[in-house]
Design an enzyme around this catalytic site. Structure first.
Site, mmCIF file in Angstrom:
data_model
loop_
_atom_site.group_PDB
_atom_site.id
_atom_site.type_symbol
_atom_site.label_atom_id
_atom_site.label_comp_id
_atom_site.label_asym_id
_atom_site.label_seq_id
_atom_site.Cartn_x
_atom_site.Cartn_y
_atom_site.Cartn_z
ATOM 1 N N LYS A 22 0.478 -0.949 0.322
ATOM 2 C CA LYS A 22 0.325 0.312 0.322
ATOM 3 C C LYS A 22 0.535 1.334 0.470
ATOM 4 O O LYS A 22 0.580 2.254 -0.827
ATOM 5 C CB LYS A 22 -1.043 0.143 1.386
ATOM 6 C CG LYS A 22 -1.266 1.367 1.144
ATOM 7 C CD LYS A 22 -2.479 1.385 2.689
ATOM 8 C CE LYS A 22 -2.204 1.666 4.203
ATOM 9 N NZ LYS A 22 -1.130 3.224 4.262
ATOM 10 N N ASN A 23 2.094 1.073 1.362
ATOM 11 C CA ASN A 23 2.358 2.327 1.385
ATOM 12 C C ASN A 23 3.575 2.423 -0.007
ATOM 13 O O ASN A 23 3.732 4.201 -0.241
ATOM 14 C CB ASN A 23 3.549 2.463 2.152
ATOM 15 C CG ASN A 23 2.190 3.073 3.741
ATOM 16 O OD1 ASN A 23 1.298 3.124 3.655
ATOM 17 N ND2 ASN A 23 3.598 2.697 5.203
ATOM 18 N N ARG A 97 -4.570 10.765 4.382
ATOM 19 C CA ARG A 97 -2.781 12.187 4.655
ATOM 20 C C ARG A 97 -2.484 11.260 3.020
ATOM 21 O O ARG A 97 -2.562 12.647 3.044
ATOM 22 C CB ARG A 97 -2.646 11.667 5.742
ATOM 23 C CG ARG A 97 -3.164 12.268 6.729
ATOM 24 C CD ARG A 97 -2.394 11.832 8.509
ATOM 25 N NE ARG A 97 -0.837 12.349 7.578
ATOM 26 C CZ ARG A 97 -0.375 13.446 8.411
ATOM 27 N NH1 ARG A 97 -1.511 14.368 8.764
ATOM 28 N NH2 ARG A 97 0.160 14.221 8.084
ATOM 29 N N CYS A 121 -4.341 13.181 13.180
ATOM 30 C CA CYS A 121 -5.322 12.084 12.643
ATOM 31 C C CYS A 121 -5.708 11.572 14.063
ATOM 32 O O CYS A 121 -4.336 11.819 14.841
ATOM 33 C CB CYS A 121 -4.830 10.851 11.684
ATOM 34 S SG CYS A 121 -3.528 11.113 11.652
ATOM 35 N N ASP A 309 5.118 0.174 12.115
ATOM 36 C CA ASP A 309 3.791 0.125 11.160
ATOM 37 C C ASP A 309 3.224 -1.079 12.073
ATOM 38 O O ASP A 309 2.933 -1.833 11.786
ATOM 39 C CB ASP A 309 4.054 0.223 9.922
ATOM 40 C CG ASP A 309 3.229 1.439 9.279
ATOM 41 O OD1 ASP A 309 2.843 2.568 10.328
ATOM 42 O OD2 ASP A 309 2.981 1.762 8.383
HETATM 43 C C1 UD1 Z 1 4.096 7.490 5.999
HETATM 44 C C2 UD1 Z 1 3.866 5.694 6.553
HETATM 45 C C3 UD1 Z 1 2.998 5.333 7.573
HETATM 46 C C4 UD1 Z 1 4.151 5.130 8.638
HETATM 47 C C5 UD1 Z 1 5.198 5.937 8.676
HETATM 48 C C6 UD1 Z 1 7.035 6.288 9.351
HETATM 49 C C7 UD1 Z 1 2.674 6.023 4.208
HETATM 50 C C8 UD1 Z 1 1.457 5.918 3.083
HETATM 51 N N1 UD1 Z 1 2.321 6.240 5.290
HETATM 52 O O1 UD1 Z 1 3.409 7.913 6.989
HETATM 53 O O2 UD1 Z 1 2.488 4.348 7.442
HETATM 54 O O3 UD1 Z 1 4.059 5.144 9.972
HETATM 55 O O4 UD1 Z 1 5.720 7.014 7.231
HETATM 56 O O5 UD1 Z 1 7.143 4.886 8.956
HETATM 57 O O6 UD1 Z 1 3.552 5.245 3.737
HETATM 58 N N2 UD1 Z 1 6.347 14.951 10.603
HETATM 59 C C9 UD1 Z 1 6.832 16.782 10.453
HETATM 60 N N3 UD1 Z 1 7.060 17.212 9.921
HETATM 61 C C10 UD1 Z 1 6.554 16.760 8.448
HETATM 62 C C11 UD1 Z 1 6.078 15.489 8.559
HETATM 63 C C12 UD1 Z 1 6.275 14.533 9.839
HETATM 64 O O7 UD1 Z 1 6.875 16.583 12.058
HETATM 65 O O8 UD1 Z 1 6.266 18.303 7.993
HETATM 66 C C13 UD1 Z 1 6.465 14.130 11.884
HETATM 67 C C14 UD1 Z 1 4.954 13.087 11.339
HETATM 68 O O9 UD1 Z 1 4.439 13.942 11.982
HETATM 69 C C15 UD1 Z 1 5.730 11.486 12.450
HETATM 70 C C16 UD1 Z 1 6.806 11.664 11.901
HETATM 71 O O10 UD1 Z 1 7.442 12.834 11.333
HETATM 72 O O11 UD1 Z 1 5.747 12.270 13.952
HETATM 73 C C17 UD1 Z 1 7.378 10.261 10.557
HETATM 74 O O12 UD1 Z 1 6.570 11.006 10.048
HETATM 75 P P1 UD1 Z 1 5.872 10.740 7.969
HETATM 76 O O13 UD1 Z 1 7.381 9.870 8.178
HETATM 77 O O14 UD1 Z 1 6.306 11.989 7.153
HETATM 78 O O15 UD1 Z 1 5.397 9.478 7.933
HETATM 79 P P2 UD1 Z 1 3.858 9.413 7.155
HETATM 80 O O16 UD1 Z 1 5.085 9.658 5.635
HETATM 81 O O17 UD1 Z 1 2.396 10.165 7.068
#
Ligand code: UD1
Length: 422
Positions: A22-23, A97, A121, A309
């Protein structure tokens, strides 16, 4: 609303085939926005999040077709040659998201985009500041208007970007945007997840010049245009890991076909430490649970660390392990909601900030429980497999976002599980 009913106590055995990731599929589908040529993808899992992405792409004017003979979603062709709208609405972004990933490609190819901010979320606030910081450094003008990010750029340019956190989504969004800009972009402290590396592979097949994806420095030399691509999605490492926990929990013996052991190293080492037998063979991993596992400590970290995850699933295993274990969550601030439900099933879990202290018990007891997010919901299904009696899980729409035919796959392995249509 549908529910899942599990009657625990069955030993699971047999072979299960892992679905497409999925990711990985989500950003790959979105990357089709970067070209007017046709892109064809195989092995797309039939999941709610994928359907939401296709709905989003269609709403932009992108043509999506299912290839002939394809079962489920399976094989798709996508063509973004008549993009008519440059906006991702709140309705779509709030349900998933990853919709926010259209920002980089739209801005880079068309010079503007209007994308709803995702908001918080269940598992945390999850801001998008790093996505926006990177695009601003590449020359975009970004305003926040009525809950939408309004981004414009007459011309984006290459930039040196440092991510304060190795965000998966920010790395993917910026990498996609950088493929079509003038000059070299360097992303430092980039996410190293296999899905990031895979996205770079797809973009390079489309003619992009990306080097270093999978390491913490990714370099992207912009090109004038990208072309079409044909690509098969990698297997879902989180789904694979979930079946491996199911084998360990039920003292079962499961061959997880398609599982990539190289994408699951930290997780497999933890299972081994807990006393689970793992055999890695060509294109599959066999997992045997020989009796009760030992309690082990687990800390979630960015890849190649233990994946957040798989944290909820591992907590269930620790809830019936021999000994005490500590699970520390460092990626998301509120990712222990499954703990409350596990406690209702008799688990001995104490939460202290981002740590859960778990005293393993011989067994859990079935109860009526509620799913709260995607990975939490699958952990409750796993808990149901080892609980005494019946477990009824409501709000399973979370499960349908990320697990393809989960009850069918578990039934085929011998679980007593059924979906009750609501
Ligand atoms: C992706 C995965 C999700 C997984 C996560 C961490 C997908 C669709 N989803 O989510 O399943 O749990 O990686 O491995 O691939 N953050 C910030 N600022 C930002 C972006 C992120 O502070 O601009 C923080 C987030 O709040 C979180 C951390 O960074 O605490 C990691 O988030 P991120 O790696 O961006 O996760 P996703 O890409 O949303």
């Amino acid at each position: 609303m549908d529910k899942i009913l599990v009657c625990g106590g069955k030993r699971l055995q047999g072979e299960v085939v892992v679905s497409g990731s999925k990711n990985s599929a989500l950003p790959v589908l979105v990357s089709s926005l970067l070209t007017a040529e046709q892109c064809a993808y195989q092995g797309i899992p039939d999941l709610m999040d994928i359907r939401t992405t296709l709905k989003l792409l269609s709403s932009l004017g992108v043509r999506v077709e299912r290839e002939q003979d394809s079962r489920g979603l399976g094989d798709l062709t996508i063509r973004a040659d008549h993009v008519t709208k440059l906006e991702a609405s709140y309705d779509l972004v709030k349900t998933m998201r990853a919709s926010f990933l259209v920002l980089g490609p739209l801005l880079s190819r068309f010079g503007e985009a209007r994308v709803s901010t995702p908001g918080g979320c269940a598992i945390g606030t999850r801001p998008v500041n790093l996505h926006l910081k990177g695009l601003t450094e590449m020359g975009a003008n970004i305003d926040l208007v009525h809950g939408y990010v309004v981004a414009k750029a007459t011309k984006l340019h290459g930039a040196k970007i440092y991510l304060d956190l190795p965000s998966v989504g920010a790395t993917e969004n910026l990498m996609m945007a950088a493929t079509l800009v003038k000059g070299m972009t360097v992303i430092e402290n980039a996410a190293k997840e296999p899905e990031v590396e895979e996205l770079a592979t797809v973009l390079n097949k489309m003619g992009a010049q990306i080097h270093g994806a999978g390491s913490d420095v990714v370099k992207i030399e912009g090109v004038d245009a990208l072309h079409g691509v044909r690509h098969r999605v990698i297997p879902d490492r989180i789904e694979a890991g979930t079946f491996m926990v199911a084998a360990a929990l039920t003292h079962g013996d499961i061959v997880v076909r398609g599982a990539r052991a190289d994408h699951l190293e930290a997780f497999l080492l933890k299972l081994k430490e807990a006393g689970v037998t793992i055999s890695i063979e060509e294109g599959r991993v066999r997992v045997k649970g020989e009796g009760r596992v030992k309690g082990v400590d687990v800390t979630t970290l960015p890849y190649p660390g233990f994946p957040t995850d798989l944290q909820a699933q591992m907590m269930v295993l620790m809830a019936v392990a021999d000994g005490v274990s500590v699970v520390t969550e460092t990626i998301f601030e509120n990712r222990f909601m499954h703990a409350q439900e596990l406690i209702r099933m008799g688990a001995d879990v104490r939460l202290e900030g981002n740590r859960a202290i778990i005293r393993g018990l011989e067994s859990l007891s079935g109860a009526e429980i509620m799913a709260t997010d995607l990975r939490a919901s699958v952990s409750l299904v796993l808990a149901g497999l080892v609980a005494k009696g019946n477990t009824e899980i409501s709000r399973i729409y979370h499960l349908d976002r990320g697990y393809e035919h989960i009850e069918r796959k578990l039934s085929a392995l011998g679980a007593n599980i059924q979906r009750i249509k609501g």
